[in-house]
Design a protein around this motif. Structure first.
Motif, short mmCIF file in Angstrom:
data_model
loop_
_atom_site.label_atom_id
_atom_site.label_comp_id
_atom_site.label_asym_id
_atom_site.label_seq_id
_atom_site.Cartn_x
_atom_site.Cartn_y
_atom_site.Cartn_z
N ASN A 195 1.96 -3.82 -24.24
CA ASN A 195 0.72 -4.24 -23.58
C ASN A 195 0.45 -3.46 -22.31
O ASN A 195 -0.28 -3.91 -21.43
CB ASN A 195 0.79 -5.74 -23.25
CG ASN A 195 0.80 -6.59 -24.51
OD1 ASN A 195 0.07 -6.32 -25.45
ND2 ASN A 195 1.65 -7.60 -24.53
N SER A 196 1.03 -2.28 -22.20
CA SER A 196 0.94 -1.50 -20.97
C SER A 196 -0.49 -1.07 -20.66
O SER A 196 -1.23 -0.64 -21.55
CB SER A 196 1.81 -0.24 -21.08
OG SER A 196 3.14 -0.56 -21.36
N PRO A 197 -0.87 -1.13 -19.36
CA PRO A 197 -2.14 -0.53 -18.95
C PRO A 197 -2.00 0.99 -18.96
O PRO A 197 -0.90 1.51 -19.17
CB PRO A 197 -2.33 -1.07 -17.53
CG PRO A 197 -0.95 -1.30 -17.04
CD PRO A 197 -0.16 -1.75 -18.24
N GLY A 203 2.37 1.27 -16.21
CA GLY A 203 1.58 2.08 -17.13
C GLY A 203 2.39 3.02 -18.00
O GLY A 203 3.63 3.02 -17.97
N ALA A 242 -8.97 1.37 -18.52
CA ALA A 242 -7.68 1.55 -17.87
C ALA A 242 -6.81 0.30 -17.88
O ALA A 242 -5.58 0.39 -18.03
CB ALA A 242 -7.88 2.02 -16.44
N SER A 243 -7.41 -0.87 -17.69
CA SER A 243 -6.61 -2.09 -17.58
C SER A 243 -6.51 -2.88 -18.88
O SER A 243 -5.90 -3.94 -18.92
CB SER A 243 -7.20 -2.99 -16.48
OG SER A 243 -8.54 -3.34 -16.80
N ILE A 244 -7.11 -2.36 -19.95
CA ILE A 244 -7.02 -3.05 -21.24
C ILE A 244 -5.57 -3.04 -21.72
O ILE A 244 -4.96 -1.97 -21.80
CB ILE A 244 -7.92 -2.39 -22.29
CG1 ILE A 244 -9.39 -2.51 -21.89
CG2 ILE A 244 -7.70 -3.00 -23.68
CD1 ILE A 244 -10.35 -1.78 -22.82
N PRO A 245 -4.98 -4.21 -22.02
CA PRO A 245 -3.60 -4.22 -22.51
C PRO A 245 -3.46 -3.35 -23.76
O PRO A 245 -4.23 -3.45 -24.70
CB PRO A 245 -3.36 -5.70 -22.85
CG PRO A 245 -4.32 -6.45 -21.98
CD PRO A 245 -5.54 -5.58 -21.90
N SER A 247 -3.76 -0.01 -23.60
CA SER A 247 -4.38 1.30 -23.37
C SER A 247 -3.34 2.36 -23.02
O SER A 247 -3.54 3.55 -23.26
CB SER A 247 -5.44 1.22 -22.26
OG SER A 247 -4.87 0.79 -21.03
N ALA A 255 -5.78 4.27 -25.19
CA ALA A 255 -7.01 4.45 -24.40
C ALA A 255 -8.00 5.34 -25.12
O ALA A 255 -9.22 5.08 -25.11
CB ALA A 255 -6.67 5.04 -23.04
#
Length: 380
Positions: A195-197, A203, A242-245, A247, A255
């Protein structure tokens, strides 16, 4: 009695099919009349494509692609001809296993080959894609993949940039006018188990680039590049991803899917179990045996045994897990596993322990001992 076997591969040792067959032999050695239903399971990483293609009676297609260092290689993906669906995993062509340890550096690796696979499937008429993005060697934000599909990335001097991690900071403009129109007419279900941004301390670069060969200085370069990339995408593609889990999955490949293509990110194991109609497989089951190479705290983070446990728990079916090694036993029990078992019966060196034949024998013997206990409990 009905027992469902739903195991992941024991990475580097046994495929999920080999694990399931070994467990089945162990069951039948004690209960020869038991009803056993085997299902090969994966979580979006390596092995997912073959697991789903076989389970859904698809066919395998070969295509010449480029590996993370842009060397040509033969790659394989699956097609379900009746629905025009392509089943892929980026690790097949852009995975870490294709880069020798001494050459691993995500500043210089690319997802170009993944884009080549997608382009090939589009040309064959596929418009639905199920794609696993685990096991990457890359941190290029999906630049390489999108280049193979027709997108151009330029620096401030209007020089064309290669799709590599080191070039993320140099992007000044993106031209999507030549993006394959078929790609925009398609739908992409992206399976990821993280689930990383896109950037930051949690990230893609900080969490995953070290295992891909990046030094601490290179991690900072990549992280800054991903942040810059997100800003450029926001300006040009008009999407703030950028902040979507997820991405940051596969070095920012998640992304790219979200920014350029009609895509949905889903937890890999949930996607796989839904596709396999696992609820139906569990119908009337008395026990479930699951497993993976190593059971530990990471098991809770979207791995196969956790997904299987979640589904089985809906029907109050007890779940037993096996693995090559087991850590964090209390945590695993607290998750809901009735029991967790290591298949190792003696202290041996790692190479021997991971040998396919040796591991299969241990899986079979461990399973037979579990079934002896179950049988005694049931017949008492």
């Amino acid at each position: 009695m009905k027992i469902v076997i739903a195991c992941d591969s024991f990475k580097g040792s046994c495929t999920s099919e080999e694990v399931a067959e070994s467990v089945e032999r162990g069951i039948f050695s004690v209960l020869p009349d038991c009803q056993v239903e085997k299902v090969a399971v994966a979580d979006g990483g390596e092995g997912t494509m073959r697991t789903l293609t076989k389970a859904l009676n698809g066919k395998f297609v070969k295509v010449v692609t480029h590996d993370p260092l842009m060397k040509k290689k033969d790659s394989v993906y699956g097609i379900l001809e009746n629905t025009g669906t392509a089943i892929m995993e980026m690790a097949e062509t852009s995975g870490l296993t294709w880069v020798p340890p001494g050459k691993r550096n995500p500043l210089y690796t690319t997802t170009y080959g993944t884009g080549e696979m997608i382009a090939d499937a589009l040309k064959r008429g596929c418009r639905k894609f199920i794609t696993g993005i685990g096991g990457s060697a890359t941190n290029d934000g999906g630049m390489g993949m999108m280049q193979a599909l027709g997108v151009a990335f330029y620096d401030k001097h209007r020089n064309l940039l290669k799709g590599e991690g080191r070039n993320l900071l140099k992007i000044a403009d993106i031209d999507i006018s030549s993006l394959m129109p078929e790609a925009l007419e398609s739908s992409f279900t992206i399976m990821c188990d993280v689930n990383s941004p896109l950037y930051g301390e949690n990230g893609a670069a900080h969490v995953f680039a070290p295992q891909k060969g990046a030094s601490s200085e290179e991690i900072e370069i990549l992280d800054k590049g991903l942040k810059h990339y997100a800003e450029i995408l926001k300006q040009i593609v008009r999407k703030d991803i950028a902040s979507i889990p997820g991405s940051g999955a596969a070095g920012g490949l998640g992304a790219a899917f979200m920014a350029f293509l009609p895509s949905v990110l889903q937890p890999g194991i949930q996607c796989v179990l839904n596709i396999l109609n696992f609820d139906n497989i569990l119908r009337n089951a008395d026990w479930v045996i699951t497993g993976e190479g190593k059971l530990d705290a990471q098991t809770k983070m979207g791995k196969v045994p956790a997904g299987v446990l979640e589904y089985a728990s809906k029907y109050n079916i007890p779940v037993i897990a096996i693995a090559g090694s087991v850590e964090d036993v209390q945590l695993l029990n607290d998750m809901g596993f009735l029991g967790v078992f290591s298949i190792q019966s003696a202290a041996v060196d790692l190479q021997k322990a991971m040998g396919t034949a040796y591991a299969q024998k241990n899986i079979e013997e461990t399973s037979s001992q579990i079934i002896r206990i179950i049988n005694k409990f049931i017949t008492k």
